[in-house]
Design an enzyme around this catalytic site. Structure first.
Site, PDB file in Angstrom:
ATOM      1  N   THR A 133      52.273  43.825  30.204  1.00 57.84           N
ATOM      2  CA  THR A 133      52.532  43.870  31.640  1.00 57.84           C
ATOM      3  C   THR A 133      53.462  42.746  32.079  1.00 57.84           C
ATOM      4  OG1 THR A 133      51.436  43.547  33.772  1.00 57.84           O
ATOM      5  CG2 THR A 133      50.369  42.549  31.894  1.00 57.84           C
ATOM      6  N   TYR A 158      42.834  38.813  34.064  1.00 63.32           N
ATOM      7  CA  TYR A 158      43.502  39.957  33.420  1.00 63.32           C
ATOM      8  C   TYR A 158      44.823  39.535  32.794  1.00 63.32           C
ATOM      9  CZ  TYR A 158      46.701  43.917  33.069  1.00 63.32           C
ATOM     10  OH  TYR A 158      47.654  44.804  32.625  1.00 63.32           O
TER      11      TYR A 158
HETATM   12  P1  NAD Z   1      43.641  52.186  32.089  1.00 69.46           P
HETATM   13  O1  NAD Z   1      42.613  51.232  32.552  1.00 69.46           O
HETATM   14  O2  NAD Z   1      43.946  53.384  32.944  1.00 69.46           O
HETATM   15  O3  NAD Z   1      43.265  52.743  30.646  1.00 69.46           O
HETATM   16  C1  NAD Z   1      42.785  51.926  29.626  1.00 69.46           C
HETATM   17  C2  NAD Z   1      42.214  52.809  28.520  1.00 69.46           C
HETATM   18  O4  NAD Z   1      41.758  51.954  27.466  1.00 69.46           O
HETATM   19  C3  NAD Z   1      41.012  53.630  28.969  1.00 69.46           C
HETATM   20  O5  NAD Z   1      41.133  54.963  28.508  1.00 69.46           O
HETATM   21  C4  NAD Z   1      39.827  52.935  28.312  1.00 69.46           C
HETATM   22  O6  NAD Z   1      38.744  53.811  28.006  1.00 69.46           O
HETATM   23  C5  NAD Z   1      40.462  52.357  27.061  1.00 69.46           C
HETATM   24  N1  NAD Z   1      39.745  51.187  26.547  1.00 69.46           N
HETATM   25  C6  NAD Z   1      39.346  50.089  27.249  1.00 69.46           C
HETATM   26  N2  NAD Z   1      38.682  49.237  26.453  1.00 69.46           N
HETATM   27  C7  NAD Z   1      38.692  49.782  25.202  1.00 69.46           C
HETATM   28  C8  NAD Z   1      38.183  49.373  23.944  1.00 69.46           C
HETATM   29  N3  NAD Z   1      37.511  48.214  23.797  1.00 69.46           N
HETATM   30  N4  NAD Z   1      38.376  50.176  22.865  1.00 69.46           N
HETATM   31  C9  NAD Z   1      39.048  51.359  23.001  1.00 69.46           C
HETATM   32  N5  NAD Z   1      39.530  51.802  24.186  1.00 69.46           N
HETATM   33  C10 NAD Z   1      39.357  51.026  25.269  1.00 69.46           C
HETATM   34  O7  NAD Z   1      44.954  51.327  31.842  1.00 69.46           O
HETATM   35  P2  NAD Z   1      46.481  51.711  32.072  1.00 69.46           P
HETATM   36  O8  NAD Z   1      46.836  51.429  33.474  1.00 69.46           O
HETATM   37  O9  NAD Z   1      46.741  53.056  31.514  1.00 69.46           O
HETATM   38  O10 NAD Z   1      47.184  50.603  31.167  1.00 69.46           O
HETATM   39  C11 NAD Z   1      47.420  50.836  29.788  1.00 69.46           C
HETATM   40  C12 NAD Z   1      48.083  49.616  29.181  1.00 69.46           C
HETATM   41  O11 NAD Z   1      49.321  49.351  29.844  1.00 69.46           O
HETATM   42  C13 NAD Z   1      47.269  48.331  29.301  1.00 69.46           C
HETATM   43  O12 NAD Z   1      47.432  47.598  28.115  1.00 69.46           O
HETATM   44  C14 NAD Z   1      47.883  47.614  30.479  1.00 69.46           C
HETATM   45  O13 NAD Z   1      47.729  46.221  30.356  1.00 69.46           O
HETATM   46  C15 NAD Z   1      49.333  48.026  30.355  1.00 69.46           C
HETATM   47  N6  NAD Z   1      50.088  48.071  31.614  1.00 69.46           N
HETATM   48  C16 NAD Z   1      49.622  48.731  32.711  1.00 69.46           C
HETATM   49  C17 NAD Z   1      50.394  48.806  33.868  1.00 69.46           C
HETATM   50  C18 NAD Z   1      49.931  49.566  35.095  1.00 69.46           C
HETATM   51  O14 NAD Z   1      50.599  49.523  36.129  1.00 69.46           O
HETATM   52  N7  NAD Z   1      48.838  50.303  35.053  1.00 69.46           N
HETATM   53  C19 NAD Z   1      51.639  48.169  33.911  1.00 69.46           C
HETATM   54  C20 NAD Z   1      52.080  47.484  32.776  1.00 69.46           C
HETATM   55  C21 NAD Z   1      51.308  47.451  31.636  1.00 69.46           C
HETATM   56  O1  TDX Z   2      42.698  48.017  47.797  1.00 68.81           O
HETATM   57  C1  TDX Z   2      43.716  47.387  47.466  1.00 68.81           C
HETATM   58  N1  TDX Z   2      44.473  46.778  48.429  1.00 68.81           N
HETATM   59  C2  TDX Z   2      45.587  46.044  48.144  1.00 68.81           C
HETATM   60  O2  TDX Z   2      46.231  45.504  49.049  1.00 68.81           O
HETATM   61  C3  TDX Z   2      44.126  47.262  46.093  1.00 68.81           C
HETATM   62  C4  TDX Z   2      43.323  47.898  45.002  1.00 68.81           C
HETATM   63  C5  TDX Z   2      45.257  46.516  45.823  1.00 68.81           C
HETATM   64  N2  TDX Z   2      45.958  45.917  46.799  1.00 68.81           N
HETATM   65  C6  TDX Z   2      47.174  45.144  46.466  1.00 68.81           C
HETATM   66  C7  TDX Z   2      47.033  44.146  45.349  1.00 68.81           C
HETATM   67  C8  TDX Z   2      48.394  44.179  44.682  1.00 68.81           C
HETATM   68  O3  TDX Z   2      49.295  43.309  45.339  1.00 68.81           O
HETATM   69  O4  TDX Z   2      48.124  46.114  46.001  1.00 68.81           O
HETATM   70  C9  TDX Z   2      48.879  45.619  44.888  1.00 68.81           C
HETATM   71  C10 TDX Z   2      48.638  46.525  43.689  1.00 68.81           C
HETATM   72  O5  TDX Z   2      47.295  46.332  43.286  1.00 68.81           O
HETATM   73  P1  TDX Z   2      46.678  47.073  42.010  1.00 68.81           P
HETATM   74  O6  TDX Z   2      46.876  48.546  42.144  1.00 68.81           O
HETATM   75  O7  TDX Z   2      45.312  46.541  41.786  1.00 68.81           O
HETATM   76  O8  TDX Z   2      47.705  46.617  40.867  1.00 68.81           O
HETATM   77  P2  TDX Z   2      48.120  45.162  40.329  1.00 68.81           P
HETATM   78  O9  TDX Z   2      47.099  44.146  40.623  1.00 68.81           O
HETATM   79  O10 TDX Z   2      49.518  44.892  40.828  1.00 68.81           O
HETATM   80  O11 TDX Z   2      48.147  45.451  38.748  1.00 68.81           O
HETATM   81  C11 TDX Z   2      48.659  46.695  38.216  1.00 68.81           C
HETATM   82  O12 TDX Z   2      49.984  46.538  37.764  1.00 68.81           O
HETATM   83  C12 TDX Z   2      50.197  45.750  36.610  1.00 68.81           C
HETATM   84  C13 TDX Z   2      47.781  47.206  37.093  1.00 68.81           C
HETATM   85  O13 TDX Z   2      46.446  47.337  37.553  1.00 68.81           O
HETATM   86  C14 TDX Z   2      47.844  46.274  35.895  1.00 68.81           C
HETATM   87  O14 TDX Z   2      47.085  46.801  34.834  1.00 68.81           O
HETATM   88  C15 TDX Z   2      49.299  46.167  35.473  1.00 68.81           C
HETATM   89  O15 TDX Z   2      49.425  45.259  34.418  1.00 68.81           O
END
Ligand code: NAD
Ligand code: TDX
Length: 347
Positions: A133, A158
């Site tokens: 991330t 995180y």
């Molecule tokens: P998510 O929380 O939606 O999914 C995570 C998945 O990992 C789930 O299916 C969960 O069951 C599995 N998991 C968790 N712990 C585990 C374990 N111990 N063993 C096996 N499986 C396990 O997350 P996401 O948003 O899809 O993110 C995926 C990856 O991308 C993460 O590494 C996150 O850091 C990275 N990432 C996310 C974002 C974002 O905006 N969501 C942005 C940049 C990077």
């Molecule tokens: O209820 C809310 N109100 C609000 O203002 C929530 C859930 C979030 N927020 C704000 C916090 C952040 O500035 O919105 C922004 C986005 O929040 P999240 O959806 O929780 O995302 P963020 O904390 O930015 O992290 C996400 O992007 C990077 C993913 O959860 C991470 O896994 C990824 O690495």
């Protein structure tokens, strides 16, 4: 091509599995523990496909992971499994340290033993993509962008755990020669996004006529990327990225949180009128502790070196996403039952 994907039942992992199986025709083994954030309902479109297999296991379980390597014999690993929600990491960091740090360590060690056992010609082609991330870089001021050389400065449990896992991945390349590539991506959005995250939480709460909780004054900025653009980027990075390198992924779509929420409200007024404007449901609540002010990615290296470009811009992507949630209550309603959108005891 055989690809071992971890976290394939999550938001980004499921988009990646769908892309690899349905568009690339790759064989995929999805290893996922199915935590609260993982659901196989996101993978209905690959269920029963002979190219797809699922293994319910914990990435911290070294024996299970080594067996998965030995029986599936992957050409590539794409490691996404993680605890991903910043607010949860603030109220309970242990799972983040265990899965993100120890789990990544376990994946690297199992991959190393497997890779070392490969015949020379297969060894060269093997890749381990560690998916991370932009939050590892900390917070930007009004100016500037995160580059691959930006120093790490994580703010939340995180992002600290992800930063630790990135360092482990790079160390396994430098010390043991494991062919590792790292990607750092900005905020994703799109279909199958778990309802605790900002965008799906706002859409679903608006639909239910509940308050829309905006942290602080809503001026924090995130850089949004449509999840399918991320999945495509990951495939390109693991295929053509240089070993030992980092690639930043982002779509140059910076938005203030409050503007994102207002845009969702406007779309909801049009697509699902509530009798009064959805903006009237916005509720400013206590800020997230350690809340990073601004994220913004410079994706020049990925664009120029590997030829990737985001296809979806935020205005069309957010409309698609709102429509998807309106049409797919079957997917989110059961998850919503387990998570009602209140803020994890932070307010
Ligand atoms: P998510 O929380 O939606 O999914 C995570 C998945 O990992 C789930 O299916 C969960 O069951 C599995 N998991 C968790 N712990 C585990 C374990 N111990 N063993 C096996 N499986 C396990 O997350 P996401 O948003 O899809 O993110 C995926 C990856 O991308 C993460 O590494 C996150 O850091 C990275 N990432 C996310 C974002 C974002 O905006 N969501 C942005 C940049 C990077
Ligand atoms: O209820 C809310 N109100 C609000 O203002 C929530 C859930 C979030 N927020 C704000 C916090 C952040 O500035 O919105 C922004 C986005 O929040 P999240 O959806 O929780 O995302 P963020 O904390 O930015 O992290 C996400 O992007 C990077 C993913 O959860 C991470 O896994 C990824 O690495």
């Amino acid at each position: 091509m055989r690809v071992l994907v971890t976290g394939g039942a999550g938001f980004i992992g499921s988009a990646l599995v769908r892309y690899l199986v349905l568009e690339k025709g790759y064989e995929v083994l999805n290893v996922d523990k199915l935590t609260y954030a993982g659901t196989l309902t996101s993978l209905k479109s690959v269920e029963g496909n002979p190219l797809y297999r699922f293994l319910k296991d914990d990435i911290c379980d070294g024996r299970a992971i080594s067996e998965a390597f030995a029986s599936f014999r992957p050409d590539r690993v794409m490691h996404l499994a993680a605890e991903s929600h910043v607010d949860r990491s603030i109220t309970g960091a242990r799972d983040f340290v265990e899965t993100n740090v120890l789990g990544t360590f376990t994946m690297l060690e199992s991959a190393r033993a497997y890779w070392q056992s490969l015949p020379l010609e297969e060894k060269d082609g093997f890749r381990f993509l560690h998916v991370s991330t932009d939050e590892v870089y900390g917070s930007l001021g009004d100016e500037g962008l995160f580059e691959e050389v930006t120093p790490y400065d994580p703010s939340s449990p995180y992002s600290a755990s992800k930063a630790a896992s990135d360092h482990l991945a790079k160390a396994w390349e430098r010390t043991y020669g494991l062919p590792v590539v790292v990607s750092n991506c900005s905020n994703n959005y799109g279909p199958f996004h778990f309802p605790e995250k900002l965008i799906p939480l706002m859409i679903i709460s608006a639909l239910e006529g509940r308050p829309l909780p905006v942290y602080g004054n809503g001026a924090n900025i995130r850089d949004w990327l449509f999840v399918e653009d991320h999945a495509r980027a990951l495939d390109i990075i693991v295929e053509r990225g240089r070993i030992g390198e980092t690639y930043n992924v982002g779509g140059r779509n910076e938005r203030r949180n409050i503007d994102v929420v207002k845009r969702i409200c406007a779309l909801m007024d049009e697509l699902h009128p509530a009798g009064k404007p959805h903006e009237s449901f916005i509720s400013y609540v206590q800020d997230r502790p350690g809340h990073d002010a601004r994220y913004a990615i410079d994706a020049t290296k990925l664009e120029t070196e590997l030829g990737w470009k985001a296809r979806e811009n935020f205005d069309t992507g957010i409309e698609k996403t709102v429509r998807w949630y309106l049409e797919n209550e079957w997917w989110w309603a059961p998850l919503r039952k387990n998570y009602d959108g209140t803020r994890l005891g932070l307010v």
